[in-house]
Design a protein around this motif. Structure first.
Motif, PDB file in Angstrom:
ATOM      1  N   GLU A  28     -28.208  41.343  -9.197  1.00 48.94           N
ATOM      2  CA  GLU A  28     -28.116  41.385 -10.653  1.00 48.94           C
ATOM      3  C   GLU A  28     -28.104  42.829 -11.178  1.00 48.94           C
ATOM      4  O   GLU A  28     -27.585  43.099 -12.262  1.00 48.94           O
ATOM      5  CB  GLU A  28     -29.291  40.632 -11.294  1.00 48.94           C
ATOM      6  CG  GLU A  28     -29.184  39.118 -11.178  1.00 48.94           C
ATOM      7  CD  GLU A  28     -30.437  38.416 -11.663  1.00 48.94           C
ATOM      8  OE1 GLU A  28     -31.387  39.145 -12.105  1.00 48.94           O
ATOM      9  OE2 GLU A  28     -30.492  37.179 -11.590  1.00 48.94           O
ATOM     10  N   HIS A  29     -28.673  43.706 -10.395  1.00 47.50           N
ATOM     11  CA  HIS A  29     -28.738  45.124 -10.784  1.00 47.50           C
ATOM     12  C   HIS A  29     -27.686  45.968 -10.075  1.00 47.50           C
ATOM     13  O   HIS A  29     -27.810  47.180  -9.987  1.00 47.50           O
ATOM     14  CB  HIS A  29     -30.140  45.685 -10.527  1.00 47.50           C
ATOM     15  CG  HIS A  29     -31.181  45.113 -11.459  1.00 47.50           C
ATOM     16  ND1 HIS A  29     -31.917  43.981 -11.136  1.00 47.50           N
ATOM     17  CD2 HIS A  29     -31.597  45.513 -12.685  1.00 47.50           C
ATOM     18  CE1 HIS A  29     -32.755  43.703 -12.126  1.00 47.50           C
ATOM     19  NE2 HIS A  29     -32.585  44.630 -13.085  1.00 47.50           N
ATOM     20  N   GLY A  30     -26.688  45.303  -9.522  1.00 50.18           N
ATOM     21  CA  GLY A  30     -25.539  46.022  -8.969  1.00 50.18           C
ATOM     22  C   GLY A  30     -25.660  46.488  -7.549  1.00 50.18           C
ATOM     23  O   GLY A  30     -24.825  47.273  -7.085  1.00 50.18           O
ATOM     24  N   VAL A  31     -26.668  46.012  -6.815  1.00 50.24           N
ATOM     25  CA  VAL A  31     -26.820  46.424  -5.423  1.00 50.24           C
ATOM     26  C   VAL A  31     -26.059  45.441  -4.521  1.00 50.24           C
ATOM     27  O   VAL A  31     -26.230  44.219  -4.613  1.00 50.24           O
ATOM     28  CB  VAL A  31     -28.303  46.486  -5.018  1.00 50.24           C
ATOM     29  CG1 VAL A  31     -28.447  46.922  -3.557  1.00 50.24           C
ATOM     30  CG2 VAL A  31     -29.062  47.429  -5.951  1.00 50.24           C
ATOM     31  N   ASP A  32     -25.241  45.998  -3.650  1.00 52.04           N
ATOM     32  CA  ASP A  32     -24.433  45.159  -2.732  1.00 52.04           C
ATOM     33  C   ASP A  32     -25.229  44.904  -1.478  1.00 52.04           C
ATOM     34  O   ASP A  32     -25.314  45.743  -0.581  1.00 52.04           O
ATOM     35  CB  ASP A  32     -23.122  45.870  -2.411  1.00 52.04           C
ATOM     36  CG  ASP A  32     -22.203  45.022  -1.557  1.00 52.04           C
ATOM     37  OD1 ASP A  32     -22.461  43.799  -1.467  1.00 52.04           O
ATOM     38  OD2 ASP A  32     -21.239  45.587  -0.990  1.00 52.04           O
ATOM     39  N   VAL A  33     -25.866  43.728  -1.437  1.00 52.35           N
ATOM     40  CA  VAL A  33     -26.641  43.333  -0.252  1.00 52.35           C
ATOM     41  C   VAL A  33     -26.250  41.925   0.151  1.00 52.35           C
ATOM     42  O   VAL A  33     -25.778  41.143  -0.634  1.00 52.35           O
ATOM     43  CB  VAL A  33     -28.164  43.388  -0.515  1.00 52.35           C
ATOM     44  CG1 VAL A  33     -28.626  44.839  -0.628  1.00 52.35           C
ATOM     45  CG2 VAL A  33     -28.533  42.590  -1.763  1.00 52.35           C
ATOM     46  N   ARG A  43     -31.654  57.063 -19.161  1.00 47.77           N
ATOM     47  CA  ARG A  43     -31.323  55.642 -19.256  1.00 47.77           C
ATOM     48  C   ARG A  43     -30.605  55.165 -17.995  1.00 47.77           C
ATOM     49  O   ARG A  43     -30.882  54.059 -17.493  1.00 47.77           O
ATOM     50  CB  ARG A  43     -30.451  55.385 -20.487  1.00 47.77           C
ATOM     51  CG  ARG A  43     -31.187  55.504 -21.808  1.00 47.77           C
ATOM     52  CD  ARG A  43     -30.359  54.960 -22.946  1.00 47.77           C
ATOM     53  NE  ARG A  43     -29.124  55.719 -23.130  1.00 47.77           N
ATOM     54  CZ  ARG A  43     -28.999  56.775 -23.918  1.00 47.77           C
ATOM     55  NH1 ARG A  43     -30.038  57.218 -24.591  1.00 47.77           N
ATOM     56  NH2 ARG A  43     -27.837  57.387 -24.044  1.00 47.77           N
ATOM     57  N   ALA A  44     -29.692  56.012 -17.518  1.00 49.50           N
ATOM     58  CA  ALA A  44     -28.977  55.632 -16.299  1.00 49.50           C
ATOM     59  C   ALA A  44     -29.930  55.511 -15.118  1.00 49.50           C
ATOM     60  O   ALA A  44     -29.806  54.602 -14.286  1.00 49.50           O
ATOM     61  CB  ALA A  44     -27.893  56.655 -15.997  1.00 49.50           C
ATOM     62  N   ALA A  45     -30.892  56.452 -15.061  1.00 45.55           N
ATOM     63  CA  ALA A  45     -31.851  56.390 -13.956  1.00 45.55           C
ATOM     64  C   ALA A  45     -32.714  55.150 -14.037  1.00 45.55           C
ATOM     65  O   ALA A  45     -33.049  54.540 -13.014  1.00 45.55           O
ATOM     66  CB  ALA A  45     -32.728  57.648 -13.974  1.00 45.55           C
ATOM     67  N   LEU A  46     -33.063  54.749 -15.269  1.00 45.36           N
ATOM     68  CA  LEU A  46     -33.894  53.548 -15.418  1.00 45.36           C
ATOM     69  C   LEU A  46     -33.136  52.291 -15.001  1.00 45.36           C
ATOM     70  O   LEU A  46     -33.754  51.308 -14.570  1.00 45.36           O
ATOM     71  CB  LEU A  46     -34.352  53.412 -16.872  1.00 45.36           C
ATOM     72  CG  LEU A  46     -35.416  54.409 -17.340  1.00 45.36           C
ATOM     73  CD1 LEU A  46     -35.672  54.239 -18.831  1.00 45.36           C
ATOM     74  CD2 LEU A  46     -36.714  54.237 -16.547  1.00 45.36           C
ATOM     75  N   HIS A  47     -31.817  52.333 -15.141  1.00 43.96           N
ATOM     76  CA  HIS A  47     -31.023  51.155 -14.814  1.00 43.96           C
ATOM     77  C   HIS A  47     -30.322  51.269 -13.461  1.00 43.96           C
ATOM     78  O   HIS A  47     -29.507  50.419 -13.111  1.00 43.96           O
ATOM     79  CB  HIS A  47     -29.986  50.908 -15.915  1.00 43.96           C
ATOM     80  CG  HIS A  47     -30.606  50.528 -17.230  1.00 43.96           C
ATOM     81  ND1 HIS A  47     -31.025  51.444 -18.159  1.00 43.96           N
ATOM     82  CD2 HIS A  47     -30.890  49.303 -17.754  1.00 43.96           C
ATOM     83  CE1 HIS A  47     -31.540  50.821 -19.207  1.00 43.96           C
ATOM     84  NE2 HIS A  47     -31.463  49.522 -18.991  1.00 43.96           N
TER      85      HIS A  47
END
Length: 266
Positions: free
Chosen positions: A261-266, A128-132
């Motif tokens: 939205e998916h937590g990536v800092d860009v 689940r963590a990998a999917l998210h």
């Protein structure tokens, strides 16, 4: 012929004549003497003729008590009771050992099941963590051309993705887990890769110098899909990155909000 012995008496002569009183007394004395002689002779002969004493008789003589048979019966009963008690102890010990072994095996089985359950739960949690999990397509890079920028370079009149600065040969990563649905040459995009993700979105990686995955492959977040370059309609080495709602051109959405939205800092 009758003989007269006294007044009015007659004695019949011959063998039927009753012995006199003196004769009868002598016979009694002789009989008593014979019995005494026989008794003495028997007593003297008894030690020589006596059979050896049996164990029961010996026991009786040693104890001074008569042997009625109860002593032997009691000894046999005690011996049998001892054997039965020994067998019972042996069986009880075997049963206790079997119960302990069964308990040990049950505990070991329960421990294995518990550990297996924990491994399965950990695997599902990791899945689940990998999917998210999401990452940036190029580590430590920055956007060189924004989404929607206008110009004659794009056939639609605007930029359908974002360009990340990347020297030729830089590793390009899948931003999330998914399945590769396209890998190879794609006209103006040069060498490109398209990945479908679990949420139904697609990501595209264009102008690659080489492709390192095949169509149908499964990839995880951060897995390499190719190396950056300047193939196709490109003015220099960089990564063209798009996010789409479908696999084809024209279904693009803004990439940076999607990543953030998916937590990536860009």
């Amino acid at each position: 012929m009758a003989t007269t012995t006294g007044p009015g008496r007659q004695r019949t002569p011959g063998k039927h004549r009753r012995p006199g009183r003196a004769c009868r007394a002598g016979a009694r004395i002789a009989g008593v003497a014979g019995l005494a002689t026989a008794s003495v002779a028997g007593s003297l002969a008894a030690p020589a003729a006596a059979a050896p004493a049996t164990p029961a008789v010996a026991a009786e003589e040693a104890s001074g008590r008569p042997d009625t048979g109860l002593t032997q019966a009691a000894a046999v009963s005690d011996s049998l009771a001892g054997r039965i008690a020994d067998q019972a102890r042996t069986q009880r010990s075997a049963a206790e050992a079997a119960a302990e072994e069964a308990a040990r095996k049950a505990a070991a089985r329960a421990e294995r099941e518990r550990e297996e359950g924990e491994r399965r739960r950990a695997a599902r949690a990791a899945e689940r963590a990998a999917l998210h999990r999401y990452v940036a397509p190029v580590a430590g890079s920055h956007v060189s051309t924004a989404y929607g920028a206008g110009g004659a370079m794009w056939s639609s009149g605007s930029h359908t993705g974002v360009d990340f600065h990347a020297a030729s040969g830089t590793t390009v990563r899948s931003v999330a887990a998914g399945e590769v649905v396209e890998a190879g040459w794609s006209g103006a995009y040069g060498y490109n890769v398209v990945v479908r993700h679990a949420d139904g979105t697609y990501t595209q990686y264009g102008h690659l110098s080489s492709v390192t995955v095949a169509s149908g492959a499964r990839v995880g977040a951060g897995d390499r899909v190719g190396l950056s370059g300047s193939t196709g309609n490109s003015s220099g080495p960089h990564l063209h990155f798009e996010v789409r709602t479908g696999p084809d051109y024209g279904s693009d959405i803004a990439p940076l909000p999607y990543l953030r939205e998916h937590g990536v800092d860009v």
